[in-house]
Design a protein around this motif. Structure first.
Motif, PDB file in Angstrom:
ATOM      1  N   PRO A  63      23.132  -7.716  35.611  1.00 12.15           N
ATOM      2  CA  PRO A  63      23.633  -7.916  36.984  1.00 12.15           C
ATOM      3  C   PRO A  63      22.772  -7.220  38.051  1.00 12.15           C
ATOM      4  O   PRO A  63      22.702  -7.674  39.191  1.00 12.15           O
ATOM      5  CB  PRO A  63      25.046  -7.327  36.956  1.00 12.15           C
ATOM      6  CG  PRO A  63      25.162  -6.569  35.690  1.00 12.15           C
ATOM      7  CD  PRO A  63      24.139  -7.073  34.735  1.00 12.15           C
ATOM      8  N   ASN A  64      22.099  -6.146  37.673  1.00 11.79           N
ATOM      9  CA  ASN A  64      21.235  -5.446  38.634  1.00 11.79           C
ATOM     10  C   ASN A  64      20.006  -6.267  38.981  1.00 11.79           C
ATOM     11  O   ASN A  64      19.498  -6.214  40.102  1.00 11.79           O
ATOM     12  CB  ASN A  64      20.804  -4.092  38.053  1.00 11.79           C
ATOM     13  CG  ASN A  64      21.996  -3.229  37.717  1.00 11.79           C
ATOM     14  OD1 ASN A  64      22.707  -2.791  38.602  1.00 11.79           O
ATOM     15  ND2 ASN A  64      22.242  -3.019  36.434  1.00 11.79           N
ATOM     16  N   GLU A  91      12.136   3.984  28.887  1.00 14.62           N
ATOM     17  CA  GLU A  91      12.531   3.674  30.270  1.00 14.62           C
ATOM     18  C   GLU A  91      11.723   4.532  31.245  1.00 14.62           C
ATOM     19  O   GLU A  91      11.221   4.038  32.263  1.00 14.62           O
ATOM     20  CB  GLU A  91      14.033   3.941  30.464  1.00 14.62           C
ATOM     21  CG  GLU A  91      14.517   3.679  31.881  1.00 14.62           C
ATOM     22  CD  GLU A  91      15.903   4.274  32.157  1.00 14.62           C
ATOM     23  OE1 GLU A  91      16.628   4.595  31.205  1.00 14.62           O
ATOM     24  OE2 GLU A  91      16.243   4.400  33.351  1.00 14.62           O
ATOM     25  N   GLY A  92      11.571   5.811  30.918  1.00 12.48           N
ATOM     26  CA  GLY A  92      10.829   6.723  31.784  1.00 12.48           C
ATOM     27  C   GLY A  92       9.373   6.309  31.955  1.00 12.48           C
ATOM     28  O   GLY A  92       8.843   6.292  33.068  1.00 12.48           O
ATOM     29  N   VAL A  93       8.735   5.934  30.852  1.00 16.75           N
ATOM     30  CA  VAL A  93       7.327   5.529  30.908  1.00 16.75           C
ATOM     31  C   VAL A  93       7.184   4.266  31.772  1.00 16.75           C
ATOM     32  O   VAL A  93       6.289   4.173  32.615  1.00 16.75           O
ATOM     33  CB  VAL A  93       6.768   5.257  29.482  1.00 16.75           C
ATOM     34  CG1 VAL A  93       5.366   4.671  29.557  1.00 16.75           C
ATOM     35  CG2 VAL A  93       6.756   6.533  28.665  1.00 16.75           C
ATOM     36  N   LEU A  94       8.092   3.303  31.563  1.00 12.94           N
ATOM     37  CA  LEU A  94       8.016   2.056  32.328  1.00 12.94           C
ATOM     38  C   LEU A  94       8.249   2.303  33.818  1.00 12.94           C
ATOM     39  O   LEU A  94       7.480   1.847  34.669  1.00 12.94           O
ATOM     40  CB  LEU A  94       9.037   1.040  31.792  1.00 12.94           C
ATOM     41  CG  LEU A  94       9.081  -0.298  32.529  1.00 12.94           C
ATOM     42  CD1 LEU A  94       7.735  -1.022  32.449  1.00 12.94           C
ATOM     43  CD2 LEU A  94      10.189  -1.202  31.968  1.00 12.94           C
ATOM     44  N   ALA A  95       9.313   3.057  34.130  1.00 16.05           N
ATOM     45  CA  ALA A  95       9.635   3.315  35.538  1.00 16.05           C
ATOM     46  C   ALA A  95       8.486   4.061  36.225  1.00 16.05           C
ATOM     47  O   ALA A  95       8.063   3.691  37.329  1.00 16.05           O
ATOM     48  CB  ALA A  95      10.940   4.107  35.645  1.00 16.05           C
ATOM     49  N   THR A 100      18.286  -1.835  36.862  1.00 13.29           N
ATOM     50  CA  THR A 100      18.032  -2.824  35.807  1.00 13.29           C
ATOM     51  C   THR A 100      17.460  -2.133  34.577  1.00 13.29           C
ATOM     52  O   THR A 100      17.915  -2.355  33.454  1.00 13.29           O
ATOM     53  CB  THR A 100      17.032  -3.902  36.301  1.00 13.29           C
ATOM     54  OG1 THR A 100      17.553  -4.520  37.473  1.00 13.29           O
ATOM     55  CG2 THR A 100      16.790  -4.964  35.227  1.00 13.29           C
ATOM     56  N   PHE A 101      16.462  -1.270  34.799  1.00 10.75           N
ATOM     57  CA  PHE A 101      15.848  -0.549  33.680  1.00 10.75           C
ATOM     58  C   PHE A 101      16.888   0.347  32.992  1.00 10.75           C
ATOM     59  O   PHE A 101      16.952   0.403  31.769  1.00 10.75           O
ATOM     60  CB  PHE A 101      14.679   0.334  34.168  1.00 10.75           C
ATOM     61  CG  PHE A 101      13.465  -0.424  34.644  1.00 10.75           C
ATOM     62  CD1 PHE A 101      13.323  -1.794  34.414  1.00 10.75           C
ATOM     63  CD2 PHE A 101      12.445   0.232  35.325  1.00 10.75           C
ATOM     64  CE1 PHE A 101      12.188  -2.486  34.854  1.00 10.75           C
ATOM     65  CE2 PHE A 101      11.311  -0.446  35.758  1.00 10.75           C
ATOM     66  CZ  PHE A 101      11.186  -1.806  35.533  1.00 10.75           C
ATOM     67  N   ALA A 102      17.677   1.073  33.802  1.00 13.65           N
ATOM     68  CA  ALA A 102      18.656   2.005  33.226  1.00 13.65           C
ATOM     69  C   ALA A 102      19.611   1.260  32.295  1.00 13.65           C
ATOM     70  O   ALA A 102      19.915   1.712  31.192  1.00 13.65           O
ATOM     71  CB  ALA A 102      19.425   2.721  34.335  1.00 13.65           C
ATOM     72  N   ARG A 124      17.903   7.618  42.260  1.00 18.24           N
ATOM     73  CA  ARG A 124      17.697   7.150  40.885  1.00 18.24           C
ATOM     74  C   ARG A 124      19.038   6.766  40.280  1.00 18.24           C
ATOM     75  O   ARG A 124      19.856   7.635  39.988  1.00 18.24           O
ATOM     76  CB  ARG A 124      17.066   8.249  40.030  1.00 18.24           C
ATOM     77  CG  ARG A 124      15.558   8.277  40.153  1.00 18.24           C
ATOM     78  CD  ARG A 124      14.901   8.128  38.797  1.00 18.24           C
ATOM     79  NE  ARG A 124      13.455   7.991  38.955  1.00 18.24           N
ATOM     80  CZ  ARG A 124      12.609   7.680  37.999  1.00 18.24           C
ATOM     81  NH1 ARG A 124      13.047   7.453  36.781  1.00 18.24           N
ATOM     82  NH2 ARG A 124      11.321   7.568  38.217  1.00 18.24           N
ATOM     83  N   PRO A 125      19.291   5.484  40.089  1.00 22.10           N
ATOM     84  CA  PRO A 125      20.577   5.094  39.520  1.00 22.10           C
ATOM     85  C   PRO A 125      20.627   5.367  38.015  1.00 22.10           C
ATOM     86  O   PRO A 125      19.596   5.396  37.356  1.00 22.10           O
ATOM     87  CB  PRO A 125      20.629   3.582  39.770  1.00 22.10           C
ATOM     88  CG  PRO A 125      19.219   3.168  39.929  1.00 22.10           C
ATOM     89  CD  PRO A 125      18.398   4.363  40.326  1.00 22.10           C
ATOM     90  N   ARG A 126      21.803   5.585  37.497  1.00 21.79           N
ATOM     91  CA  ARG A 126      21.970   5.742  36.046  1.00 21.79           C
ATOM     92  C   ARG A 126      22.856   4.615  35.556  1.00 21.79           C
ATOM     93  O   ARG A 126      23.632   4.040  36.299  1.00 21.79           O
ATOM     94  CB  ARG A 126      22.618   7.082  35.677  1.00 21.79           C
ATOM     95  CG  ARG A 126      21.928   8.309  36.230  1.00 21.79           C
ATOM     96  CD  ARG A 126      20.433   8.392  35.998  1.00 21.79           C
ATOM     97  NE  ARG A 126      20.039   8.200  34.608  1.00 21.79           N
ATOM     98  CZ  ARG A 126      18.766   8.072  34.229  1.00 21.79           C
ATOM     99  NH1 ARG A 126      17.811   8.091  35.138  1.00 21.79           N
ATOM    100  NH2 ARG A 126      18.468   7.907  32.971  1.00 21.79           N
ATOM    101  N   ALA A 127      22.731   4.330  34.262  1.00 26.47           N
ATOM    102  CA  ALA A 127      23.583   3.287  33.680  1.00 26.47           C
ATOM    103  C   ALA A 127      25.028   3.738  33.693  1.00 26.47           C
ATOM    104  O   ALA A 127      25.312   4.918  33.532  1.00 26.47           O
ATOM    105  CB  ALA A 127      23.144   3.010  32.249  1.00 26.47           C
TER     106      ALA A 127
END
Ligand SMILES: [Fe+2]
Ligand SMILES: [Fe+2]
Length: 296
Positions: A121-122, A265-269, A222-224, A292-295
């Motif tokens: 949804p993000n 996720e960290g490496v990609l972001a 989205t990544f989270a 920084r949003p979290r899941a």
């Protein structure tokens, strides 16, 4: 504008893309290449492949809507020509990733419900911010949102996916390689065309920087979500692909075969945000950092 003209003309697109690196491909891969058995027989792996591919289809549908929509508000014919080639590239990306959904066993009648089921949804919100600018026929914001933000993100996501799939899934890695080559051209157009327009219209900067901030927020969300609760899937993937036994795949200094989902996720972001800063800087915009949003 002569270099710009030749590099982004339909003629150079024909020579480098359909008559170049896409020559003799079938839905982006070599004829006869198939999904590996583990993506068809192992339900956990199949679901993971469907979830990933769904986000690619949704992202590319947004790029198709944006690039086609921007043709009619482009201020010059060179840009219209380029966006026409980009429109076909994006339609091709939608088609090849949709074909992958079918290759993974989705029936045509179930495509839309499957995309809805797995869609992040993000990512939908991310797309809405961009398409709102396109709907308003805002060329400068639309190109920054599409060719810098959306495609800067897509570029790194595809590169990471290609690295992960290089050894275990040559078919998907090949599909991604052609897509990455296309995205590199799209990002290049954004940087080359939009810098001068921003210099001419400095009053547009705050609104465009706000859009970038909003899109970045939804991207990080989205990544989270994409990397949360993935531990058992990663473990399964490493087991079935034998990734643990190989030398590993290093991408931006990190060994992707060893990372936990959160580190991935960290490496990609970090990679995407670094790219944003560089590219926005080149066109005279300052990167705006969102929360920084979290899941959930
Ligand atoms: Fe694309
Ligand atoms: Fe693109």
């Amino acid at each position: 504008m002569s270099n710009f003209l030749s590099a982004y003309s339909i003629q150079s697109w024909l020579e480098s893309c359909p008559q170049g690196y896409l020559m003799d491909t079938e839905y982006g891969h070599q004829p006869g290449e198939k999904e590996p058995d583990f993506n068809l027989d192992n339900e956990m792996m199949r679901e993971d492949a469907l979830r990933t591919t769904t986000q690619l289809v949704l992202g590319e549908r947004c790029a198709l809507a944006a690039s086609s929509g921007l043709i009619n508000c482009a201020p010059d014919y060179e840009s219209k020509h380029f966006l026409a080639t980009q429109t076909l590239d994006e339609a091709r990306h939608v088609e090849i990733f949709t074909q992958r959904m079918y290759d993974l066993g989705v029936k045509k009648d179930d495509l839309e419900s499957t995309l809805k089921h797995f869609g992040n949804p993000n990512l939908v919100k991310f797309a809405e911010v961009l398409l709102e600018k396109v709907d308003k026929k805002d060329f400068i914001a639309g190109v920054v949102g599409q060719n810098i933000v959306l495609e800067g993100m897509a570029f790194s996501v595809f590169e990471m996916l290609k690295a992960v799939n290089e050894n275990s899934n040559p078919k998907f890695a090949h599909v991604l390689a052609g897509t990455i080559a296309d995205e590199r051209r799209h990002v290049g157009f954004g940087e080359n065309r939009i810098g001068s327009l921003i210099t001419e219209h400095p009053e547009r900067k705050p609104e465009i920087e706000q859009m970038q901030k909003d899109m970045t927020y939804h991207m990080l969300a989205t990544f989270a979500e994409a990397f949360s609760d993935r531990e058992s899937t990663y473990e399964e993937a490493r087991k079935v692909t034998g990734a643990n036994e190989g030398e590993g795949v290093v991408w931006h200094g990190a060994n992707l075969t060893e990372l936990e989902p959160k580190d991935m996720e960290g490496v990609l972001a970090d990679t995407v945000l670094k790219e944003f800063k560089t590219r926005l800087g080149r066109i005279g915009l300052e990167y705006q950092s969102p929360a920084r949003p979290r899941a959930a």
